[in-house]
Design an enzyme around this catalytic site. Structure first.
Site, PDB file in Angstrom:
ATOM      1  N   MET A  24     -15.630 -54.716  -8.933  1.00  0.00           N
ATOM      2  CA  MET A  24     -16.389 -55.884  -8.502  1.00  0.00           C
ATOM      3  C   MET A  24     -15.546 -57.156  -8.406  1.00  0.00           C
ATOM      4  O   MET A  24     -16.038 -58.258  -8.621  1.00  0.00           O
ATOM      5  CB  MET A  24     -17.572 -56.114  -9.467  1.00  0.00           C
ATOM      6  CG  MET A  24     -18.519 -54.945  -9.566  1.00  0.00           C
ATOM      7  SD  MET A  24     -19.142 -54.412  -7.949  1.00  0.00           S
ATOM      8  CE  MET A  24     -20.317 -55.718  -7.633  1.00  0.00           C
ATOM      9  N   ASN A  81     -12.276 -48.182  -0.180  1.00  0.00           N
ATOM     10  CA  ASN A  81     -13.479 -48.633  -0.878  1.00  0.00           C
ATOM     11  C   ASN A  81     -14.701 -47.882  -0.367  1.00  0.00           C
ATOM     12  O   ASN A  81     -14.722 -47.413   0.762  1.00  0.00           O
ATOM     13  CB  ASN A  81     -13.671 -50.140  -0.633  1.00  0.00           C
ATOM     14  CG  ASN A  81     -14.856 -50.705  -1.397  1.00  0.00           C
ATOM     15  OD1 ASN A  81     -15.075 -50.372  -2.571  1.00  0.00           O
ATOM     16  ND2 ASN A  81     -15.650 -51.551  -0.750  1.00  0.00           N
ATOM     17  N   HIS A  88     -18.743 -48.611   0.268  1.00  0.00           N
ATOM     18  CA  HIS A  88     -19.702 -49.710   0.361  1.00  0.00           C
ATOM     19  C   HIS A  88     -21.075 -49.100   0.660  1.00  0.00           C
ATOM     20  O   HIS A  88     -21.195 -48.302   1.598  1.00  0.00           O
ATOM     21  CB  HIS A  88     -19.267 -50.652   1.493  1.00  0.00           C
ATOM     22  CG  HIS A  88     -20.193 -51.803   1.697  1.00  0.00           C
ATOM     23  ND1 HIS A  88     -20.298 -52.840   0.793  1.00  0.00           N
ATOM     24  CD2 HIS A  88     -21.063 -52.086   2.699  1.00  0.00           C
ATOM     25  CE1 HIS A  88     -21.192 -53.712   1.237  1.00  0.00           C
ATOM     26  NE2 HIS A  88     -21.666 -53.279   2.389  1.00  0.00           N
ATOM     27  N   GLY A 101     -19.125 -46.444 -13.502  1.00  0.00           N
ATOM     28  CA  GLY A 101     -18.168 -45.465 -12.983  1.00  0.00           C
ATOM     29  C   GLY A 101     -18.744 -44.131 -12.563  1.00  0.00           C
ATOM     30  O   GLY A 101     -18.082 -43.099 -12.690  1.00  0.00           O
ATOM     31  N   SER A 102     -19.966 -44.133 -12.020  1.00  0.00           N
ATOM     32  CA  SER A 102     -20.520 -42.832 -11.617  1.00  0.00           C
ATOM     33  C   SER A 102     -19.786 -42.257 -10.400  1.00  0.00           C
ATOM     34  O   SER A 102     -19.611 -41.043 -10.298  1.00  0.00           O
ATOM     35  CB  SER A 102     -22.032 -42.927 -11.352  1.00  0.00           C
ATOM     36  OG  SER A 102     -22.316 -43.681 -10.203  1.00  0.00           O
ATOM     37  N   ASN A 103     -19.335 -43.114  -9.507  1.00  0.00           N
ATOM     38  CA  ASN A 103     -18.523 -42.603  -8.380  1.00  0.00           C
ATOM     39  C   ASN A 103     -17.180 -42.078  -8.874  1.00  0.00           C
ATOM     40  O   ASN A 103     -16.685 -41.065  -8.400  1.00  0.00           O
ATOM     41  CB  ASN A 103     -18.307 -43.705  -7.335  1.00  0.00           C
ATOM     42  CG  ASN A 103     -19.467 -43.792  -6.356  1.00  0.00           C
ATOM     43  OD1 ASN A 103     -19.641 -42.906  -5.520  1.00  0.00           O
ATOM     44  ND2 ASN A 103     -20.276 -44.827  -6.490  1.00  0.00           N
TER      45      ASN A 103
HETATM   46  C1  GRF Z   1     -21.897 -48.178  -5.994  1.00  0.00           C
HETATM   47  O1  GRF Z   1     -23.135 -48.335  -5.372  1.00  0.00           O
HETATM   48  C2  GRF Z   1     -20.767 -48.536  -5.057  1.00  0.00           C
HETATM   49  O2  GRF Z   1     -20.982 -48.175  -3.734  1.00  0.00           O
HETATM   50  C3  GRF Z   1     -20.738 -50.023  -5.175  1.00  0.00           C
HETATM   51  O3  GRF Z   1     -20.997 -50.302  -6.534  1.00  0.00           O
HETATM   52  C4  GRF Z   1     -21.721 -49.207  -7.119  1.00  0.00           C
HETATM   53  C5  GRF Z   1     -20.882 -48.700  -8.252  1.00  0.00           C
HETATM   54  O4  GRF Z   1     -21.516 -47.713  -9.023  1.00  0.00           O
HETATM   55  N1  GRF Z   1     -19.497 -50.553  -4.652  1.00  0.00           N
HETATM   56  P1  GRF Z   1     -20.679 -46.816 -10.043  1.00  0.00           P
HETATM   57  O5  GRF Z   1     -19.909 -47.754 -10.965  1.00  0.00           O
HETATM   58  O6  GRF Z   1     -19.751 -45.955  -9.234  1.00  0.00           O
HETATM   59  O7  GRF Z   1     -21.684 -46.016 -10.797  1.00  0.00           O
END
Ligand code: GRF
Length: 198
Positions: A92, A109, A111, A13-15
């Site tokens: 995912m 989303n 990508h 969940g870093s994003n």
């Molecule tokens: C990111 O690279 C995102 O673009 C892809 O999966 C990864 C998720 O990373 N869909 P995080 O869980 O947000 O750290």
């Protein structure tokens, strides 16, 4: 009116965390609020991070469930939160047409590649193995295909001199964390639609 959003995650969940920061006191502060962080994996590390930010969290395991049952449960769970948008951030699990139709043009989303060039999982591996000098992060609406939906915005990542997969990922994630919120802001503020009509 601020948009109400649910962020969907499956892992670290870093994003998601980058978005939560921008909602708290950054560029997303005035345009949205996070109604829920949802995971299809109860053990996802990002859930604990979301709790630290005081955001409601929920999980419904997708493992062992058929897609239709899982998605029906998620749609039920979401109802009382009345969300305007679903933001996928490392979620995912492919969403079926049934789910996508329920939130038509309201699922977004990120990508980590140009979706015109590479779809599906393993985008950083693909960029690394093909020794790309540059890759493009894509933020797009989710349609009924996999990474085929209308593109909202793209941003290039300079990969020159990146000699390991870790370095490629590190550079890419740095851009993702900044860029996702910027693209979301365009959608939530209405700027994206205005641009399209010009
Ligand atoms: C990111 O690279 C995102 O673009 C892809 O999966 C990864 C998720 O990373 N869909 P995080 O869980 O947000 O750290």
């Amino acid at each position: 009116m601020k948009k109400r959003i649910a962020i969907f995650i499956s892992g670290r969940g870093s994003n998601m965390e980058a978005i939560l920061k921008q909602v708290k006191d950054g560029i997303l502060k005035d345009v949205c609020e996070v109604a829920l962080v949802f995971s299809n994996k109860p053990a996802a590390k990002g859930l604990a991070v979301a709790e630290k930010y005081g955001v409601p969290t929920a999980a419904i395991p997708s493992k062992g469930k058929n897609r239709a049952d899982f998605e029906r449960d998620v749609i039920e769970l979401l109802k009382p939160y009345r969300v305007d948008y679903i933001v996928l951030a490392g979620f995912m699990r492919i969403l079926s047409p049934l789910f996508v139709r329920a939130y038509k043009n309201r699922i977004i989303n990120i990508h980590p590649a140009d979706t015109n060039q590479f779809k599906g999982v393993g985008a950083y591996e693909w960029a690394f193995e093909n020794k790309l000098a540059e890759t493009k992060i894509t933020v797009h609406f989710v349609d009924e295909g996999v990474d085929t939906g209308p593109i909202i915005a793209q941003r290039a990542v300079d990969l020159r001199g990146a000699t390991t997969l870790e370095e490629v990922e590190k550079r890419g994630l740095k851009v993702e964390h900044q860029f996702y919120s910027e693209a979301l802001k365009k959608v939530f503020s209405g700027e994206f639609n205005r641009q399209k009509q010009e």
